[in-house]
Motif scaffolding. Sequence first.
Motif, mmCIF file in Angstrom:
data_model
loop_
_atom_site.group_PDB
_atom_site.id
_atom_site.type_symbol
_atom_site.label_atom_id
_atom_site.label_comp_id
_atom_site.label_asym_id
_atom_site.label_seq_id
_atom_site.Cartn_x
_atom_site.Cartn_y
_atom_site.Cartn_z
ATOM 1 N N VAL A 1 14.265 37.116 47.797
ATOM 2 C CA VAL A 1 14.490 38.005 46.659
ATOM 3 C C VAL A 1 15.995 38.236 46.579
ATOM 4 O O VAL A 1 16.598 38.837 47.473
ATOM 5 N N LEU A 2 16.610 37.736 45.526
ATOM 6 C CA LEU A 2 18.055 37.819 45.340
ATOM 7 C C LEU A 2 18.398 39.017 44.462
ATOM 8 O O LEU A 2 17.564 39.503 43.699
ATOM 9 N N LEU B 1 23.704 35.884 41.117
ATOM 10 C CA LEU B 1 23.428 34.731 40.270
ATOM 11 C C LEU B 1 24.548 34.512 39.251
ATOM 12 O O LEU B 1 25.183 35.475 38.831
ATOM 13 N N PRO B 2 24.814 33.292 38.829
ATOM 14 C CA PRO B 2 24.092 32.084 39.226
ATOM 15 C C PRO B 2 24.567 31.542 40.567
ATOM 16 O O PRO B 2 25.717 31.761 40.967
ATOM 17 N N THR C 1 19.471 30.684 38.297
ATOM 18 C CA THR C 1 19.992 31.678 37.366
ATOM 19 C C THR C 1 18.973 32.781 37.081
ATOM 20 O O THR C 1 17.797 32.666 37.421
ATOM 21 N N ALA C 2 19.444 33.820 36.423
ATOM 22 C CA ALA C 2 18.548 34.812 35.835
ATOM 23 C C ALA C 2 17.888 34.180 34.611
ATOM 24 O O ALA C 2 18.397 33.208 34.040
ATOM 25 N N GLU C 3 16.768 34.764 34.183
ATOM 26 C CA GLU C 3 15.985 34.127 33.121
ATOM 27 C C GLU C 3 16.727 34.045 31.794
ATOM 28 O O GLU C 3 16.532 33.094 31.031
ATOM 29 N N TYR D 1 14.325 37.560 41.883
ATOM 30 C CA TYR D 1 15.556 38.336 41.898
ATOM 31 C C TYR D 1 15.273 39.738 41.374
ATOM 32 O O TYR D 1 14.287 39.971 40.662
ATOM 33 N N LYS D 2 16.141 40.653 41.767
ATOM 34 C CA LYS D 2 16.032 42.043 41.339
ATOM 35 C C LYS D 2 17.168 42.373 40.390
ATOM 36 O O LYS D 2 18.322 42.037 40.639
#
Length: 427
Positions: free
Chosen positions: A244-245, A250-251, A290-292, A368-369
């Motif tokens: 869990v990042l 990111l990225p 990456t994030a979404e 990720y959080k």
Amino acid sequence: MLDIRWIRENPEALDLALASRGAAPAAAELVRLDEERRGHVARLQDLQSRRNDASKEIGKAKASGDAARAEAVIAEVAEIKTAIQDGETEERRIDAVLGEILARLPNIPLDDVPVGPDESANVEIRKHGTLPNFDFAPKQHFDLGEAMGLMDFDQAAKISGARFTILKGGLARLERALGQFMLDLHTSEHGYQEVVAPILVKPEALFGTNQLPKFEEDLFKTTDGRYLIPTSEVPLTNLVRETVLDEAELPLRYTALTPCFRSEAGSAGRDTRGMLRQHQFYKVELVSITAEDASLAEHERMTACAEEVLKRLGLAFRTVVLCTGDMGFGARKTHDIEVWMPGQNAYREISSCSVCGDFQARRMSARYKTAGEKQTRFVHTLNGSGVAAGRCLIAVMENYQNADGSITVPEVLRPYMGGLERIGGAA
């Protein structure tokens, strides 16, 4: 892997997407299995709740001296325990069937991906460079390499069989120079972190990047149950498995130069001459996590990074977006970069850059959080060739060939070649 909740809410969209990829409909069976599983889980929860209540009743019956009632409830608890054990076994069976079907479903194409059955429906989005003009008939790479005595297919076949190549001298050094040049470009200018990764991986890693279970025939398996990597996408993407990042991290961008191993199952009769399609080859891989909401922009960025390799080498190329029927299993959208091969008088693929959304992250449990949110989200993953060293060697040989059969070394590679300007011929 696709989200079963999304499938439950969008069954028609799933089957339309599968049809666009030439796959059979699956929504009805998946929804049926999911309903069966959910109903079964609800019944198990009811049984567990009743067992808890009954356990309390036993204590009360004993405390009040009602031995008969206590014995009756004890017998009921025993039956419930057996029913729960049987129910858990059945739940695992349903989960396995559901998981097996989901694991073999391809990803959902993005809305702007052209629909079509095969490469004939791919769409060119740009071209770069001018095709070379020779005052002689350009040769293919294998004719050039064999004439110089620096590319040997016959001896490779004696040692290893078909689809292997031995490079020697200047050509061996040129391929090594290409790999070093690409790594330096991606790490010093494009922000990728170089990784030395294992080339033997567990099956779980290949499941995470969707080579297993569907494409096992394309892999080389060792006697201890591990596999040789078909691409360093596998270890690089799995660097974030079961983590869990924080979104602030990111990225993440990784690159590696590794040998890759593919059985080339299903490619009998295709590119049998030369080193275009090999069982073993070197490739510089690019992977982004990456994030979404950042993955689509990252896809364009990654494609540009791969294109820059060819620009620096002075090679003409075109970039196409693959249609639904030609796209890889785990991709939502793919850009293929095709370099001009004058010996073949054709553009040939040298890089594929794909955005996978959360398809691989679900298989790897990579999340990720976001600051201020309790819920975690699945990361988005991307992968691309930056680029295939062997195919790039072929392109350099064919585009930089001279009438005497020698190869001019592109200027950007000369520092990696000890200043050498030409291979073969009068050099």
